[in-house]
Design an enzyme around this catalytic site. Structure first.
Site, short mmCIF file in Angstrom:
data_model
loop_
_atom_site.label_atom_id
_atom_site.label_comp_id
_atom_site.label_asym_id
_atom_site.label_seq_id
_atom_site.Cartn_x
_atom_site.Cartn_y
_atom_site.Cartn_z
N SER A 1 -6.07 3.27 4.40
CA SER A 1 -5.54 2.44 3.32
C SER A 1 -6.61 1.55 2.69
O SER A 1 -6.36 0.40 2.37
CB SER A 1 -4.37 1.58 3.83
N SER B 1 0.79 -1.23 0.00
CA SER B 1 0.00 0.00 0.00
C SER B 1 0.82 1.28 0.00
O SER B 1 0.24 2.37 -0.05
CB SER B 1 -0.95 0.02 1.20
N LYS C 1 3.49 6.48 4.72
CA LYS C 1 2.46 5.50 4.35
C LYS C 1 2.99 4.09 4.61
O LYS C 1 4.11 3.75 4.23
CB LYS C 1 2.11 5.63 2.86
N LYS D 1 -0.03 3.77 -2.64
CA LYS D 1 -1.11 4.77 -2.57
C LYS D 1 -0.62 6.21 -2.49
O LYS D 1 -1.41 7.13 -2.69
CB LYS D 1 -2.03 4.42 -1.40
#
Length: 407
Positions: free
Chosen positions: A128, A73, A243, A76
């Site tokens: 997320s 993720s 992140k 993202k």
């Protein structure tokens, strides 16, 4: 004996502190500063890790930084910055069957619902949510495939040569070209773009630093709450953004940015443990950020050519004929630049300017260059130009001079 050792240690510490305060280089003390040992690869849990200077993009430390790996993720951050640049926060985003069918972690959206893009970006970055990522991608580009194409175009634009996006959420995926992947170097470069270079960097930082956020769909139905799971924001002073990510193939991943005393550092980690080692990424992030803070300080690079000259063969200047060779002054095409360096790094200078140039010369003619390197890598480059005009000595010039002497 113990008291004596403590007394000696205290005196030594005070001496070093006073010496560094006196040294006239903005707090940088290369003579007395105690240099910390470089982090050994074995000291990091991550299979691939990078510490980057976010201002220049220079890699300060790397462990397998060019190894291509899935990134889960952390993908993202690219999804978010593209949506900010190409969409409008007030856009209404429709939910397709494909978006609503995405696996956990998900917002739980239903096909046919509409959400504002602003709200889905908080869902994307704080929790997320995989369904939010697909809904955003379809809204911006019409399809996941079209959005992935934009992601790859942006990656290439910012210099990521070892990155390939297939999905907007980072779930493990493969197609005829390969697997969804990046490198620690490229992941850090994408984060640099998000927090330093993009015209939407302030919006990106606002979203990724928000502790919690609540919203409903466009019809006012539902109550969706998001909590920021980026523990790094509370772990170190100056934390800017970050992140997390995890898939079975990627393991735990992380990318984060920190600002300290005017310096901005980025850490990217790939394959940083698997369950039950969720905390490994925080240990590695702290270790690398601390290493950067304690060892890298700004030094200035100022090309010094104000008094330098180059000889001009067959040149003509005031006071002709000359006994000494004619010369022209030089100037550079750039000003002062600062660079993060450790106490063990030295800036090397390579000047590429001919010793003699032919007449005539016009102010602004490019004559050469000055290149600055650290550890063999170019960190600054300045073109060098003539600062003044120099004519050419020829028959007409000599004739005019002689006539002037008689008249």
């Amino acid at each position: 004996m113990v008291k004596l050792k403590k007394w000696k240690k205290t005196v030594a510490t005070l001496f070093c502190a006073a010496a560094c305060a006196w040294f006239p280089f903005s707090g940088y003390c290369p003579i007395w500063q105690v240099q910390a040992e470089e982090i050994k690869p074995s000291e990091l849990y991550a299979q691939s890790a990078v510490l980057m200077d976010a201002e220049t993009g220079r890699i300060l430390y790397a462990k397998n930084g060019q190894d291509e790996m899935p990134m889960a993720s952390t993908t993202k951050i690219m999804t978010c910055i593209l949506a900010l640049e190409e969409g409008d926060l007030s856009d209404r985003v429709g939910v397709s069957g494909e978006a609503s069918a995405q696996p956990e972690v998900s917002l739980g959206m239903r096909e046919g619902q509409e959400f504002y893009l602003r709200d889905l970006l908080y869902s994307l970055m704080l929790e997320s949510h995989n369904d939010s990522a697909v809904a955003i991608a379809e809204h911006i580009s019409g399809s996941v495939e079209g959005f992935a194409h934009k992601m790859n175009e942006k990656a290439e634009e910012i210099g990521c040569d070892h990155t390939y996006f297939i999905t907007p959420n980072g779930l493990d995926e493969q197609d005829e070209t390969g697997i969804h992947h990046t490198t620690a170097n490229d992941l850090a470069r994408i984060m640099k773009y998000c927090v330093m270079d993009s015209e939407k960097k302030e919006d990106f930082l606002e979203i990724t630093r928000t502790p919690s956020y609540s919203f409903s769909d466009c019809s006012g139905n539902g109550n969706y709450s998001c909590v920021n799971h980026n523990a790094f924001l509370k772990m170190m002073d100056g934390a800017l953004s970050g992140k997390t990510g995890f898939t079975a193939a990627a393991g735990y991943c992380y990318v984060g940015a920190l600002q300290d005393d005017g310096r901005t550092f980025i850490v990217a980690l790939l394959a940083c443990g698997w369950p039950n080692n969720k905390s490994y990424k925080w240990a590695d992030t702290r270790k690398l950020m601390t290493y950067g803070i304690e060892n890298y300080f700004y030094q200035e690079i100022t090309p010094g050519l104000s008094d330098d000259t180059v000889k001009v063969a067959n040149g003509l200047a005031d006071g002709f004929p000359q006994k000494e060779p004619v010369e022209t002054k030089l100037r550079t095409g750039g000003g002062m630049r600062r660079l993060l360096l450790s106490s063990s790094e030295q800036i090397e200078t390579q000047t590429d300017i001919p010793s003699v140039i032919p007449a005539p010369v016009k102010a602004g003619d490019r004559l050469g260059s000055i290149t600055y390197t650290v550890n063999g890598k170019v960190v600054a480059y300045y073109p060098v130009f003539a600062a003044e005009n120099v004519g050419k000595r020829n028959f007409m010039a000599c004739l005019l001079y002689v006539m002037g002497q008689f008249l």
